[in-house]
Write a protein that holds these residues in place. Structure first.
Motif, mmCIF file in Angstrom:
data_model
loop_
_atom_site.group_PDB
_atom_site.id
_atom_site.type_symbol
_atom_site.label_atom_id
_atom_site.label_comp_id
_atom_site.label_asym_id
_atom_site.label_seq_id
_atom_site.Cartn_x
_atom_site.Cartn_y
_atom_site.Cartn_z
ATOM 1 N N ASP A 46 -25.462 -24.675 107.896
ATOM 2 C CA ASP A 46 -24.965 -25.115 109.195
ATOM 3 C C ASP A 46 -25.919 -26.170 109.735
ATOM 4 O O ASP A 46 -27.086 -25.884 110.018
ATOM 5 C CB ASP A 46 -24.888 -23.917 110.144
ATOM 6 C CG ASP A 46 -24.271 -24.284 111.492
ATOM 7 O OD1 ASP A 46 -24.054 -25.491 111.747
ATOM 8 O OD2 ASP A 46 -24.027 -23.365 112.294
ATOM 9 N N SER A 97 -26.249 -27.430 112.469
ATOM 10 C CA SER A 97 -26.765 -27.197 113.822
ATOM 11 C C SER A 97 -28.104 -26.470 113.803
ATOM 12 O O SER A 97 -28.816 -26.459 114.807
ATOM 13 C CB SER A 97 -25.749 -26.410 114.649
ATOM 14 O OG SER A 97 -25.561 -25.103 114.127
ATOM 15 N N VAL A 98 -28.450 -25.857 112.681
ATOM 16 C CA VAL A 98 -29.780 -25.243 112.536
ATOM 17 C C VAL A 98 -30.734 -26.380 112.184
ATOM 18 O O VAL A 98 -30.979 -26.679 111.011
ATOM 19 C CB VAL A 98 -29.775 -24.152 111.443
ATOM 20 C CG1 VAL A 98 -31.136 -23.461 111.393
ATOM 21 C CG2 VAL A 98 -28.665 -23.144 111.694
ATOM 22 N N GLU A 99 -31.270 -27.035 113.200
ATOM 23 C CA GLU A 99 -31.927 -28.325 113.018
ATOM 24 C C GLU A 99 -33.183 -28.248 112.161
ATOM 25 O O GLU A 99 -33.493 -29.185 111.426
ATOM 26 C CB GLU A 99 -32.246 -28.928 114.385
ATOM 27 C CG GLU A 99 -30.993 -29.283 115.184
ATOM 28 C CD GLU A 99 -31.315 -29.939 116.511
ATOM 29 O OE1 GLU A 99 -32.520 -30.067 116.837
ATOM 30 O OE2 GLU A 99 -30.379 -30.330 117.222
#
Length: 360
Positions: A328, A330-332
């Motif tokens: 994902d 968004s898991v930076e």
């Protein structure tokens, strides 16, 4: 396919040193061996093109699936995992090879940490790193074919510096030219859109400006590329008259890779350009790393059978590949890690394999 056959000692150091110590007249024309080279270096352009055509319009390529919250196609998952797998495979050449590691400890330990911190600490750096990875990949891919071609040329007994610059620019023309002039241009330049979220609209508008001027770029590439090809043919004829020995394997590799690149990047008739080009590149690279590091890996792990080392190598890189593809974004912190792996792959590959230097 010859996977279980160990390389000669001199061939386990780096691809440009394959058979380096042997007299020119006694060198094999191959890098590893006939079966291995044809399966993993010479035929992948044609095989990848055939597979890309075969899956076009099929559920394997078109129907979405849900995996760990990510929507993918089976074709996208396959090639995406192979892309990430081949990117991380360079660490078998850098960090797991003590001879290489001792030469560049700061590059291998400190630089990745600093790169990750910079990407996580600045959205501008993250956007720039995304664009850099996109276009460095194009440069790197052209150099991979260049390096293989130069080895085949040298294995025919030709001086390694003769015709080098011609091959260098030919490979970039054959790989980057169709991207700049063809149907997939916008797909590559879309990475600039990441600058829109960091307050840099001029850079974010690059895709729109490239689209508006695409016809001019196409005409320029065709004109300049056509003149260069005529020059390359003329220069090659002169070299042959001077005693340069033609390499069938080099010619086959350049013609098939160039034709595949022009047809897929340039026209994308089957809509599978990224699948085809990334598949052939990843297969060649994974095979190259295994050929150079497989025996060393087996010895370091004290494994009795070479196939166990192969299973460990492929299992490790493919596990990372699937994980990175299904990650994902968004898991930076983890996304930044995959970006660092990409950048280090391109950078490490340049000085470890010496593709861009004068060895081959």
């Amino acid at each position: 396919m010859g996977l279980a056959q160990p390389l000669p000692v001199e061939a386990q150091r780096s691809p440009e040193s394959v058979q380096e110590l042997a007299p020119a007249s006694s060198r094999s024309p191959y890098i590893v061996g006939p079966r291995f080279d044809w399966a993993f270096f010479l035929l992948p352009p044609l095989l990848a093109l055939g597979l890309g055509i075969a899956i076009s319009g099929t559920p394997f390529s078109d129907d979405p699936i849900q995996l760990l919250g990510q929507e993918k196609t089976w074709a996208g998952l396959m090639v995406g995992s192979l892309i990430h797998a081949h990117l991380v495979a360079v660490f078998f050449r850098s960090h797991s090879n003590p001879t290489i590691f001792r030469l560049y400890p700061l590059r291998f330990l400190l630089v990745p940490v600093l790169a990750w911190a910079a990407i996580r600490g600045s959205t501008v750096v993250a956007a720039g790193a995304t664009v850099l990875a996109t276009f460095w990949d194009v440069w790197h891919s052209g150099l991979q074919t260049f390096g293989l071609a130069r080895i085949y040329d040298r294995n025919r007994g030709n001086p390694p510096d003769v015709g080098r610059r011609l091959d260098f620019w030919l490979n970039h023309l054959l790989y980057a030219g169709p991207i700049l002039a063809g149907a997939t241009m916008l797909d590559h330049f879309n990475s600039f859109e990441s600058f829109d979220g960091v307050g840099m609209p001029w850079l974010a508008s690059v895709p729109a400006r490239m689209t508006a001027t695409h016809r001019a770029w196409t005409l320029g590439v065709v004109a300049v590329g056509g003149m260069f090809l005529l020059f390359y043919i003329g220069a090659t004829v002169r070299l042959l008259r001077q005693g340069h020995r033609p390499s069938f394997h080099k010619a086959f590799l350049l013609v098939t890779t160039g034709a595949c690149s022009i047809y897929t990047w340039g026209f994308n008739s089957w809509g599978e350009a990224f699948f085809i080009m990334n598949l052939l590149h990843a297969i060649q690279y994974l095979a190259l790393v295994w050929a150079m590091e497989g025996e060393r890996l087996r010895e370091r792990l004290r494994l009795r059978w070479r196939w166990l080392a192969l299973a460990l190598f492929l299992g490790t890189v493919l596990t990372y590949g699937v994980w990175a593809e299904l990650l994902d974004s968004s898991v930076e912190s983890l996304w930044a890690l995959t970006l660092v792996v990409s950048l280090m792959h391109f950078w490490y590959d340049g000085f470890i394999w010496s593709v861009a230097r004068r060895q081959v």
